[in-house]
Design a protein around this motif. Structure first.
Motif, PDB file in Angstrom:
ATOM      1  N   LYS A 172       1.042  -1.196  -0.138  1.00  0.00           N
ATOM      2  CA  LYS A 172       0.096   0.075   0.143  1.00  0.00           C
ATOM      3  C   LYS A 172       0.878   1.156   0.029  1.00  0.00           C
TER       4      LYS A 172
ATOM      5  N   ARG B  78      -3.792   7.273  -3.887  1.00  0.00           N
ATOM      6  CA  ARG B  78      -4.388   6.935  -5.501  1.00  0.00           C
ATOM      7  C   ARG B  78      -5.306   7.688  -5.858  1.00  0.00           C
TER       8      ARG B  78
ATOM      9  N   ALA C 176      -7.282   3.363   0.721  1.00  0.00           N
ATOM     10  CA  ALA C 176      -6.971   2.436  -0.237  1.00  0.00           C
ATOM     11  C   ALA C 176      -8.168   1.365  -0.252  1.00  0.00           C
TER      12      ALA C 176
ATOM     13  N   VAL D 151      -0.556  10.290  -9.889  1.00  0.00           N
ATOM     14  CA  VAL D 151      -0.402   9.246  -8.908  1.00  0.00           C
ATOM     15  C   VAL D 151       1.219   8.857  -8.983  1.00  0.00           C
TER      16      VAL D 151
ATOM     17  N   ASN E  28       3.417   9.431  -5.268  1.00  0.00           N
ATOM     18  CA  ASN E  28       3.991   8.278  -4.712  1.00  0.00           C
ATOM     19  C   ASN E  28       5.597   8.338  -5.130  1.00  0.00           C
TER      20      ASN E  28
ATOM     21  N   LEU F  33       1.722   0.351 -12.066  1.00  0.00           N
ATOM     22  CA  LEU F  33       0.586   1.219 -12.011  1.00  0.00           C
ATOM     23  C   LEU F  33      -0.483   0.275 -12.300  1.00  0.00           C
TER      24      LEU F  33
ATOM     25  N   ARG G 182     -10.225   3.941 -10.956  1.00  0.00           N
ATOM     26  CA  ARG G 182      -9.149   4.147  -9.762  1.00  0.00           C
ATOM     27  C   ARG G 182      -7.653   3.777 -10.414  1.00  0.00           C
TER      28      ARG G 182
ATOM     29  N   PHE H 131      -3.939   3.111  -8.784  1.00  0.00           N
ATOM     30  CA  PHE H 131      -3.077   2.874  -7.703  1.00  0.00           C
ATOM     31  C   PHE H 131      -1.690   2.230  -8.138  1.00  0.00           C
TER      32      PHE H 131
END
Ligand SMILES: *Cc1c(COP(=O)(O)O)cnc(C)c1O
Length: 341
Positions: A17, A21, A40, A107, A111, A126, A148, A150
């Motif tokens: 995690k 996101r 998440a 994203v 991150n 990704l 979505r 993430f």
């Protein structure tokens, strides 16, 4: 930017995690503006279309650090185009391409501390995904959807270099001739799980699926396209309407022609002619190319001349050139390497 304290070289291909996101919801016929979130978890109806009837599509692409320290990703426009095709086939709304590309950048930027450093072999994977979030009980497309994206840092696919694998010709079929084999949908993977567990239990790394209609032509594996090299150094890849159009495979074919000066052809390939090939590899984002040393067809072995120790020489050149382009060591065709930061 300070990187997270992660042992990059020992990461597996698994989910970790990360901080942020992107989430956008489709309701009343339109996508909302979307937001970056720490959350998440997904909270949807027990009767959501994705849970009842598997109405979901996804993508997979990688961001990574180049030799000169930028964070880039590879041909994200093709992932944006492909998820559009996948969504249409499952009667889902299209998430606009420009917005898909913006969300990928957002994203990755949010991150960046999880994007592995250059030379570690690890990458930031990704996962864009879209699913039916509203309740359906009669079989029909849902009214509401969530999109979505993430990401998760993943380790090098092959620790200590790529060793050729042994695969089997599967007795199961992957995709029907006029079905959904050409789209990236979770449903194609759900039905492959029994086949892959069966193959693993028998000691094989992967399944070679044949075309279900005649069971004479090579399709693909569960998650990667085939690439063969003939004895006269021609690159050939299977042509079929029921295989997933791999971005890696399409890029490798272009590299073969434009960088290595090889002939390359997409055509139907029979299982019968595979024994005459010099090299074989599996193409996909995760590993770029996994070399295949041997294919077992019900006890009959097809052993490629490249052997079980290393990649074939052409496969190796293709691999080195494409990863060189991705990592910024070799100038790629315009638009292939998308700089994020
Ligand atoms: C994702 C996928 C591939 C590989 O595609 P890339 O775009 O190269 O990552 C191949 N086959 C299937 C069935 C897939 O789902």
């Amino acid at each position: 930017m300070e990187k997270k304290d992660i042992d990059w070289g020992n990461l597996s291909f698994g989910y970790i995690k990360t901080d942020k996101r992107f989430v956008s919801n489709f309701k009343n016929g339109a996508w909302d503006e979307g937001t970056m979130t720490d959350d998440a978890m997904v909270c949807i109806s027990e009767c959501a279309g994705v849970i009842q009837y598997a109405q979901t599509v996804f993508e997979g692409l990688k961001a990574y650090t180049t030799e000169d320290g930028h964070i880039v990703c590879f041909r994200p426009d093709l992932n944006a185009a492909r998820i559009e095709e996948s969504a249409k086939r499952l009667e889902m709304p299209v998430f606009p391409k420009e917005r898909f590309l913006e969300a990928v950048d957002e994203v990755v930027k949010a991150n960046a501390a999880y994007v592995p450093p250059y030379g570690s072999g690890a990458t930031f994977y990704l996962r864009p995904v879209m699913f039916a979030s509203s309740a359906v009980i009669g079989v029909k497309p849902a009214e509401e959807y969530q999109f979505r994206i993430f990401g998760t840092p993943v380790g090098p696919y092959f620790k200590g270099g790529a060793k050729p694998i042994t695969i089997k010709v599967s007795d199961f079929d992957r995709a029907a001739p006029n079905g959904t084999g050409h789209i990236k949908a979770g449903l194609n993977y759900a039905m492959s799980l029994h086949a892959i567990v069966t193959a693993h239990n028998e000691g094989y790394a992967e399944n070679l699926y044949l075309d279900p209609k005649t069971r004479t032509k090579v399709e693909e594996t569960g998650g990667a396209n085939f690439l063969f090299v003939t004895k006269d150094n021609k690159v050939v890849t299977p042509k079929s309407t029921s295989i997933l159009p791999s971005i890696t495979r399409r890029s490798l074919v272009q590299v073969a022609k434009e960088y290595l000066g090889l002939e390359a052809e997409e055509r139907e390939i029979t299982l019968e002619e595979v024994k005459d090939m010099a090299e074989c590899g599996l193409c996909g984002t995760a590993a770029v190319i996994s070399p295949v040393g041997k294919i077992v067809d019900h006890g009959k072995e097809i052993a490629f001349p490249s052997g079980m120790e290393k990649m074939g020489p052409i496969t190796q050149k293709l691999y080195d050139t494409l990863t060189g382009i991705q990592m910024g060591r070799i100038e790629g065709p315009a638009g292939w390497v998308h700089k994020i930061m």
